[in-house]
Motif scaffolding. Structure first.
Motif, PDB file in Angstrom:
ATOM      1  N   SER A  49       9.780  -2.293   8.742  1.00 25.27           N
ATOM      2  CA  SER A  49       8.352  -2.106   8.963  1.00 25.27           C
ATOM      3  C   SER A  49       7.668  -3.449   8.810  1.00 25.27           C
ATOM      4  O   SER A  49       8.217  -4.362   8.187  1.00 25.27           O
ATOM      5  N   PRO A  50       6.464  -3.620   9.375  1.00 29.93           N
ATOM      6  CA  PRO A  50       5.783  -4.909   9.243  1.00 29.93           C
ATOM      7  C   PRO A  50       5.531  -5.266   7.782  1.00 29.93           C
ATOM      8  O   PRO A  50       5.378  -4.404   6.926  1.00 29.93           O
ATOM      9  N   VAL A  51       5.500  -6.556   7.515  1.00 29.23           N
ATOM     10  CA  VAL A  51       5.263  -7.060   6.165  1.00 29.23           C
ATOM     11  C   VAL A  51       4.216  -8.154   6.256  1.00 29.23           C
ATOM     12  O   VAL A  51       4.302  -9.037   7.109  1.00 29.23           O
ATOM     13  N   ALA A  52       3.237  -8.108   5.396  1.00 30.47           N
ATOM     14  CA  ALA A  52       2.199  -9.140   5.371  1.00 30.47           C
ATOM     15  C   ALA A  52       2.480 -10.125   4.257  1.00 30.47           C
ATOM     16  O   ALA A  52       2.839  -9.748   3.156  1.00 30.47           O
TER      17      ALA A  52
ATOM     18  N   VAL B 169       2.357 -12.377   9.279  1.00 29.71           N
ATOM     19  CA  VAL B 169       2.792 -10.982   9.309  1.00 29.71           C
ATOM     20  C   VAL B 169       4.180 -10.956   9.923  1.00 29.71           C
ATOM     21  O   VAL B 169       4.390 -11.454  11.032  1.00 29.71           O
TER      22      VAL B 169
ATOM     23  N   LEU C 138      -0.056  -3.229  12.409  1.00 31.75           N
ATOM     24  CA  LEU C 138      -0.571  -4.548  12.067  1.00 31.75           C
ATOM     25  C   LEU C 138      -1.942  -4.459  11.412  1.00 31.75           C
ATOM     26  O   LEU C 138      -2.325  -5.348  10.640  1.00 31.75           O
TER      27      LEU C 138
ATOM     28  N   HIS D 178      -2.846  -2.426   9.111  1.00 29.37           N
ATOM     29  CA  HIS D 178      -2.573  -2.306   7.676  1.00 29.37           C
ATOM     30  C   HIS D 178      -2.163  -3.654   7.095  1.00 29.37           C
ATOM     31  O   HIS D 178      -2.667  -4.071   6.041  1.00 29.37           O
ATOM     32  N   GLU D 179      -1.240  -4.350   7.786  1.00 30.50           N
ATOM     33  CA  GLU D 179      -0.718  -5.598   7.243  1.00 30.50           C
ATOM     34  C   GLU D 179      -1.806  -6.663   7.149  1.00 30.50           C
ATOM     35  O   GLU D 179      -1.878  -7.405   6.175  1.00 30.50           O
TER      36      GLU D 179
ATOM     37  N   HIS E   1      -3.936  -6.442   4.071  1.00 32.72           N
ATOM     38  CA  HIS E   1      -3.506  -7.161   2.874  1.00 32.72           C
ATOM     39  C   HIS E   1      -4.065  -8.580   2.864  1.00 32.72           C
ATOM     40  O   HIS E   1      -4.470  -9.096   1.819  1.00 32.72           O
TER      41      HIS E   1
ATOM     42  N   GLU F 150      -1.901  -0.878  -1.619  1.00 33.91           N
ATOM     43  CA  GLU F 150      -1.415  -0.230  -0.390  1.00 33.91           C
ATOM     44  C   GLU F 150      -2.429   0.760   0.159  1.00 33.91           C
ATOM     45  O   GLU F 150      -2.594   0.878   1.377  1.00 33.91           O
TER      46      GLU F 150
ATOM     47  N   ALA G 140      -5.040  -1.261   1.947  1.00 32.10           N
ATOM     48  CA  ALA G 140      -4.575  -1.673   3.275  1.00 32.10           C
ATOM     49  C   ALA G 140      -4.572  -0.493   4.246  1.00 32.10           C
ATOM     50  O   ALA G 140      -4.882  -0.655   5.435  1.00 32.10           O
TER      51      ALA G 140
END
Length: 459
Positions: free
Chosen positions: A153-156, A183, A199, A201-202, A205, A243, A246
């Protein structure tokens, strides 16, 4: 020993000179707009200032090695300089990997789309904050870079976060901070435009880190739920603050598209054996709590189509068997959603998070016709009238098209139409910023570089 020192010093000079040449190559590509790379010119310029400061620090150490030093002092300086060189290359490697991916013909279009979505999300929030007088014009950061990574999953990774978040494949340093948000996007999602709402959500952050929202929201949560939620559950909600924030920003920027994309993933993994118990150390809410919370956030926005999306998400959620411990958390959802969206925060100048992007209803109206086109191929909306179509709403529309289609939907057609629509929206000359940096911004980047301590970093 003097001969060995002289040769070692000469070698170090050559090793120091490698990094500036690599930086200049990216700078030249941006200036020439090679393969459309000019859109990243302001980001490359900001990074060049950062790297110039690190190289200048290396040369200062090298100059001291030319002084009349004891063997022990020379050895210590030699080791320190090696750490500095390796550390600077590690930092540059993070950004250069991300930038170099844009030179690959197959990756450039989806990465361009992801960059534009992330920049749109970031600027929508940060421009609002600037208009409220919360940040000076020169304090606006560069928009995030999207970097492909092997992750589910995407990570920021914010400029405020330790680089150890990148440990999965990129060199990490526990004590370093990023000057530009990154990201990390799963490489296999580049062919699924309907997953790009994640994105939102990320980038949430990154906005949190820039505006320092989550710490104040934790306090607001304590005040807003005191006496309403038992203290034991309060502590668990506190642990989920970042979380949930976000997710709330994701709902503001990506509305039903974001909520459906996230819920479709969570509802698939929720029945797994690993999800049977509540993990109090997981910063993410448990899927069986997080999914109905998405519905509560959607309803709080007061837009009818979003309430309908909440109904759909909750219907799918009810089809699963929730563990018994979930039930008390469901009683908290209204208070939690209300606090995150409606609590007035000093960090926002007395505004609520809901006001950070107040145009949700207009977003919903604009995304709906595009969703119909992406699903059917008929009656394409204008990408540039009455104004440029917001990039972040293209994947929102793609998610709506996929979510409302039968299982036999031609996903390839949805992807092709989405990418063609992205390409039809007039591109900005730069993701953000200007072709030159203000002295204030340049000084800020130099301060970031001077605060880096490679000797205390781990790889």
């Amino acid at each position: 020993m003097s001969t060995l020192r002289a040769r070692a010093t000469a070698e170090l000079q050559r090793r120091i000179d490698v990094l500036p040449r690599d930086v200049e190559r990216f700078e030249a590509d941006a200036a020439a707009n090679a393969r459309g790379f000019g859109i990243h010119a302001s980001q490359v310029l900001a990074l060049k200032i950062l790297m110039d400061e690190l190289v200048q620090r290396q040369r200062g150490i090298l100059d001291r090695l030319g002084e009349d030093l004891s063997d022990a002092d020379y050895a210590d300086g030699f080791g320190r300089l090696l750490i500095e060189i390796a550390g600077a290359h590690g930092v540059w490697g993070i950004f250069s990997q991300s930038l170099a991916q844009r030179a690959q013909p197959a990756l450039a279009p989806p990465l361009d789309a992801a960059d534009l979505v992330a920049a749109d999300c970031y600027q929508a929030c940060m421009n609002r904050a600037r208009n409220w007088g919360l940040i000076p014009r020169d304090g606006m950061r560069e928009p995030p870079l999207v970097c492909l990574e092997a992750h589910y999953s995407p990570v920021a990774v914010s400029r405020q976060n330790p680089l150890r978040v990148l440990r999965s494949s990129l060199r990490s340093y526990r004590d370093l901070r990023l000057p530009i948000p990154i990201v990390l996007l799963p490489a296999d999602q580049t062919e699924c435009a309907w997953l790009l709402p994640m994105l939102c959500h990320e980038v949430g952050h990154n906005v949190d880190q820039d505006l320092a929202l989550s710490s104040e929201l934790t306090r607001a949560l304590l005040l807003g739920t005191d006496g309403v939620i038992p203290s034991e559950r309060q502590e668990i909600w506190f642990g989920w603050t970042r979380e949930i924030l976000a997710d709330a920003i994701g709902v503001l920027l990506g509305n039903a598209g974001f909520a459906l994309a996230l819920a479709s993933f969570l509802l698939v993994v929720a029945p797994g054996n690993q999800q049977a118990e509540l993990d109090r150390h997981d910063p993410h809410p448990h899927p069986m709590v997080r999914v109905p919370l998405l519905g509560a956030l959607l309803r709080r926005l007061g837009v009818a189509p979003l309430a309908e999306a909440a109904d759909r998400i909750e219907q799918d959620w009810r089809a699963l068997c929730a563990p018994a411990w979930v039930a008390p958390f469901l009683d908290d959802l209204g208070a939690i959603a209300g606090t995150f969206l409606e609590a007035r925060l000093d960090a926002l100048g007395g505004h609520a998070l809901l006001e950070l992007h107040p145009d949700v209803a207009a977003d919903v109206r604009r995304a709906a016709p595009l969703a119909r086109f992406l699903g059917s191929g008929e009656l394409r909306p204008a990408p540039d009238r009455p104004s440029y179509f917001p990039y972040r709403l293209v994947p929102v529309a793609a998610q709506l098209a996929v979510a409302s289609a039968p299982p036999s939907v031609d996903l390839g057609a949805v992807q092709r139409r989405s990418m063609e629509f992205f390409a039809a929206i007039p591109r900005p000359p730069l993701l953000a910023g200007a072709t030159s940096l203000s002295p204030q911004r340049a000084s800020s980047l130099a301060r970031i570089a001077r605060s880096v301590d490679f000797a205390g970093a781990g790889g």
